[in-house]
Design a protein around this motif. Sequence first.
Motif, PDB file in Angstrom:
ATOM      1  N   LEU A  84      23.069 -98.818   7.040  1.00 54.39           N
ATOM      2  CA  LEU A  84      22.155 -99.858   7.511  1.00 54.39           C
ATOM      3  C   LEU A  84      20.760 -99.667   6.910  1.00 54.39           C
ATOM      4  O   LEU A  84      20.127-100.628   6.454  1.00 54.39           O
ATOM      5  CB  LEU A  84      22.061 -99.851   9.036  1.00 54.39           C
ATOM      6  N   LEU A  85      20.287 -98.442   6.879  1.00 51.25           N
ATOM      7  CA  LEU A  85      18.943 -98.189   6.352  1.00 51.25           C
ATOM      8  C   LEU A  85      18.888 -98.358   4.834  1.00 51.25           C
ATOM      9  O   LEU A  85      17.869 -98.805   4.303  1.00 51.25           O
ATOM     10  CB  LEU A  85      18.457 -96.813   6.792  1.00 51.25           C
ATOM     11  N   VAL A  86      19.963 -98.040   4.138  1.00 52.61           N
ATOM     12  CA  VAL A  86      20.001 -98.305   2.690  1.00 52.61           C
ATOM     13  C   VAL A  86      19.913 -99.809   2.446  1.00 52.61           C
ATOM     14  O   VAL A  86      19.163-100.270   1.571  1.00 52.61           O
ATOM     15  CB  VAL A  86      21.274 -97.694   2.048  1.00 52.61           C
ATOM     16  N   ILE A  87      20.656-100.575   3.217  1.00 53.89           N
ATOM     17  CA  ILE A  87      20.593-102.038   3.104  1.00 53.89           C
ATOM     18  C   ILE A  87      19.175-102.517   3.424  1.00 53.89           C
ATOM     19  O   ILE A  87      18.624-103.375   2.723  1.00 53.89           O
ATOM     20  CB  ILE A  87      21.631-102.699   4.039  1.00 53.89           C
ATOM     21  N   TYR A  88      18.578-101.957   4.471  1.00 54.05           N
ATOM     22  CA  TYR A  88      17.213-102.337   4.830  1.00 54.05           C
ATOM     23  C   TYR A  88      16.254-102.096   3.660  1.00 54.05           C
ATOM     24  O   TYR A  88      15.454-102.974   3.318  1.00 54.05           O
ATOM     25  CB  TYR A  88      16.721-101.555   6.063  1.00 54.05           C
ATOM     26  N   TRP A  89      16.321-100.919   3.035  1.00 51.60           N
ATOM     27  CA  TRP A  89      15.391-100.610   1.935  1.00 51.60           C
ATOM     28  C   TRP A  89      15.616-101.534   0.747  1.00 51.60           C
ATOM     29  O   TRP A  89      14.659-101.922   0.071  1.00 51.60           O
ATOM     30  CB  TRP A  89      15.497 -99.141   1.523  1.00 51.60           C
ATOM     31  N   ARG A  90      16.858-101.903   0.496  1.00 53.11           N
ATOM     32  CA  ARG A  90      17.129-102.847  -0.605  1.00 53.11           C
ATOM     33  C   ARG A  90      16.481-104.197  -0.316  1.00 53.11           C
ATOM     34  O   ARG A  90      15.852-104.787  -1.191  1.00 53.11           O
ATOM     35  CB  ARG A  90      18.634-103.029  -0.791  1.00 53.11           C
ATOM     36  N   VAL A  91      16.667-104.679   0.902  1.00 57.32           N
ATOM     37  CA  VAL A  91      16.120-105.986   1.263  1.00 57.32           C
ATOM     38  C   VAL A  91      14.595-105.940   1.307  1.00 57.32           C
ATOM     39  O   VAL A  91      13.913-106.809   0.764  1.00 57.32           O
ATOM     40  CB  VAL A  91      16.692-106.455   2.619  1.00 57.32           C
ATOM     41  N   SER A  92      14.050-104.924   1.930  1.00 60.11           N
ATOM     42  CA  SER A  92      12.598-104.862   2.137  1.00 60.11           C
ATOM     43  C   SER A  92      11.826-104.534   0.859  1.00 60.11           C
ATOM     44  O   SER A  92      10.602-104.649   0.851  1.00 60.11           O
ATOM     45  CB  SER A  92      12.257-103.850   3.226  1.00 60.11           C
ATOM     46  N   SER A  93      12.533-104.167  -0.199  1.00 61.27           N
ATOM     47  CA  SER A  93      11.825-103.921  -1.463  1.00 61.27           C
ATOM     48  C   SER A  93      11.108-105.181  -1.944  1.00 61.27           C
ATOM     49  O   SER A  93      10.170-105.104  -2.749  1.00 61.27           O
ATOM     50  CB  SER A  93      12.787-103.394  -2.533  1.00 61.27           C
ATOM     51  N   LEU A  94      11.508-106.333  -1.420  1.00 59.14           N
ATOM     52  CA  LEU A  94      10.803-107.573  -1.756  1.00 59.14           C
ATOM     53  C   LEU A  94       9.350-107.532  -1.285  1.00 59.14           C
ATOM     54  O   LEU A  94       8.479-108.155  -1.895  1.00 59.14           O
ATOM     55  CB  LEU A  94      11.539-108.774  -1.152  1.00 59.14           C
TER      56      LEU A  94
END
Length: 197
Positions: A43-53
């Motif tokens: 979940l946190l890996v997905i979060y960091w990918r998305v929030s890199s925007l």
Amino acid sequence: MSQELLRSLVWMDYRLALLFLVVVPLVLSVWVLVRQLEAMQRLLVIYWRVSSLLAITVYLLIASIPVGFITGLMARILIPIGLWFWVDLNEEIEDQPKSLLKLVLTSWRWAASLYCALGAIAMLPILQCALSTTALNQPFCQVWQEPPFLFREFFHRNLTPPFLGFFGIVALVIYVLYLGYFVFVRLAKQGRIAIEQ
């Protein structure tokens, strides 16, 4: 609204973003890594990918590229989706035994989602800043660029805004390509399952 009140609200927004969208998830990432809880890690890996925007947005605004206002809004829309979209991760996290980590993670997910939703609504008026480069010269738009300019002073003092903007554009192109691949290929194949098949 007075310019000083707007400036105070903008700086408060950036501070809250730093807290809810950088510091807390960074602490959670380390905590989850130490505890080796796979569902929370994913979940946190997905979060960091998305929030890199959000990071891309900062670099675009440093160079006064109007699309940065749109990417900032899109990040606030995509983050809650990324935090709650995955059926398998939601079920695995829900099935975890009660613990302080689970409570903190769940509380952060709700707090970050609420912050992003309210922030997205509050950002709607600044979309006018994305319409043209001449709009960027208006005091209303310039206030939103002050925190990215300060970020540049701290971390990239020797680099020019056009160079940082180029970096932001390249990162945005990569982000959009990856997001397109995800939506049109992976999502069509896997649905709302986070585990790659």
